[in-house]
Enzyme design. Structure first.
Site, short mmCIF file in Angstrom:
data_model
loop_
_atom_site.label_atom_id
_atom_site.label_comp_id
_atom_site.label_asym_id
_atom_site.label_seq_id
_atom_site.Cartn_x
_atom_site.Cartn_y
_atom_site.Cartn_z
N SER A 70 0.96 -1.18 -0.12
CA SER A 70 -0.09 -0.05 -0.08
C SER A 70 0.87 1.27 0.03
O SER A 70 0.48 2.25 -0.69
CB SER A 70 -0.80 0.08 1.22
N ASP B 263 6.50 2.88 6.25
CA ASP B 263 6.50 2.42 5.12
C ASP B 263 6.64 3.17 3.74
O ASP B 263 7.33 3.05 2.84
CB ASP B 263 5.32 1.25 4.97
#
Length: 302
Positions: free
Chosen positions: A58, A111
């Protein structure tokens, strides 16, 4: 956000990854463009990263989405070699984080940062620090094909911490110490005089970290099976991401016999797992001039 969800006909509280990806796209399109008129454009998203496997799929999506929309509004411009200025990367990362918040609710930000800047990062108490002198490590990445919920795993650790604070707090402190030793080891591993010693130390830290994560309850029988399988060939593995399934990485240190790696991959595939040979520590987001320049994730194991 509710109006956008209603516009595309989904529930604003949805947990469906495809719907959340679409919602984040609409949010970034509306927020980045503002009063700027964007020429008509057809956007195709192709991702071969396993979803919900601890690989930051994602975040990769969010960083790429932010970059292309910022480019279309002429707010950023890649260099001739496909890289970006520091200011451009900061802007990409800012919007990628907003996308991650839509998808995950309360992400750490690490991330999207690693997808944007590349290399290696240290994350502690909300602070993200880019690490220098980190080598590009060769690894075998194995997908357990077991989906997991990061939220459930985090809640499980919190529950253990509340029940047994005098046990779990030392475990968490030990994991922090392992991370610090790992950082020092990675920075020293480039030294030709100590490379073998440092790789041996890194393998020990990987093993210790995996055992600690098992104590926290975020491992899984399939993860332990992969660790035992790699141990049989003298290789060392640990879970990635939140654990509970997802992916496992196995360190392949320089000089490892190629036949050993091939045998391990054969064993893992026979057990029903999917694996790729790749590396960590590479560059972050990159602007490819042509589609044929984009690496094929499915071919990384060759």
């Amino acid at each position: 956000m509710k109006d956008m969800a209603d516009f595309i006909g989904i529930q604003s509280e949805t947990h469906d990854t495809k719907n959340l990806a679409l919602l984040s796209f609409l949010y970034l399109l509306h927020s980045i463009s503002g009063n700027i008129k964007i020429p008509a454009v057809h956007i195709t998203v192709i991702s071969k990263l396993p979803v919900s496997a601890g690989l930051g799929s994602s975040a990769a999506y969010s960083a790429c989405l932010a970059a292309v929309l910022l480019m279309r509004t002429n707010l950023i411009k890649p260099t001739k070699d496909g890289t970006w200025s520091t200011d451009d990367l900061d802007l990409i990362n800012k919007w990628a984080f907003q996308s991650e918040k839509i998808i995950h609710g309360n992400p750490s930000g690490i991330d999207n940062s690693i997808c944007t800047y590349g290399g290696a990062l240290r994350f502690q108490q909300g602070n993200i620090e880019k690490l220098n002198r980190i080598p590009e490590l060769r690894i075998l990445l194995t997908d357990t094909r077991i989906p997991r919920s990061t939220k459930k795993l985090v809640d499980g650790v919190k529950d253990k911490l509340n029940k047994y604070p005098d046990i779990i707090e030392p475990v968490l402190s030990s994991i922090e110490a392992i991370s610090k030793h790992c950082q020092i080891t990675l920075e020293e591993i480039n030294s030709e005089n100590h490379a073998d010693k440092m790789y041996k130390k890194l393998e020990e830290l990987i093993d210790m970290n995996q055992h600690h994560l098992n104590v926290l309850g975020v491992s899984h029988p399939t993860i332990e099976e992969i660790c035992r399988c790699s141990e049989k060939y003298g290789l060392h593995s640990k879970l990635t991401g939140a654990g509970g399934g997802g992916c496992v990485f196995t360190l392949i240190k320089p000089g490892t016999d190629g036949q050993i790696v091939d045998k391990l991959k054969t064993d893992l595939i026979q057990l029903g797992f999917q694996c790729w040979e790749t590396s960590v520590g590479g560059h972050g987001i990159f602007h490819h001039q042509h589609s044929h320049d984009i690496p094929d994730f499915n071919k990384l194991h060759h």
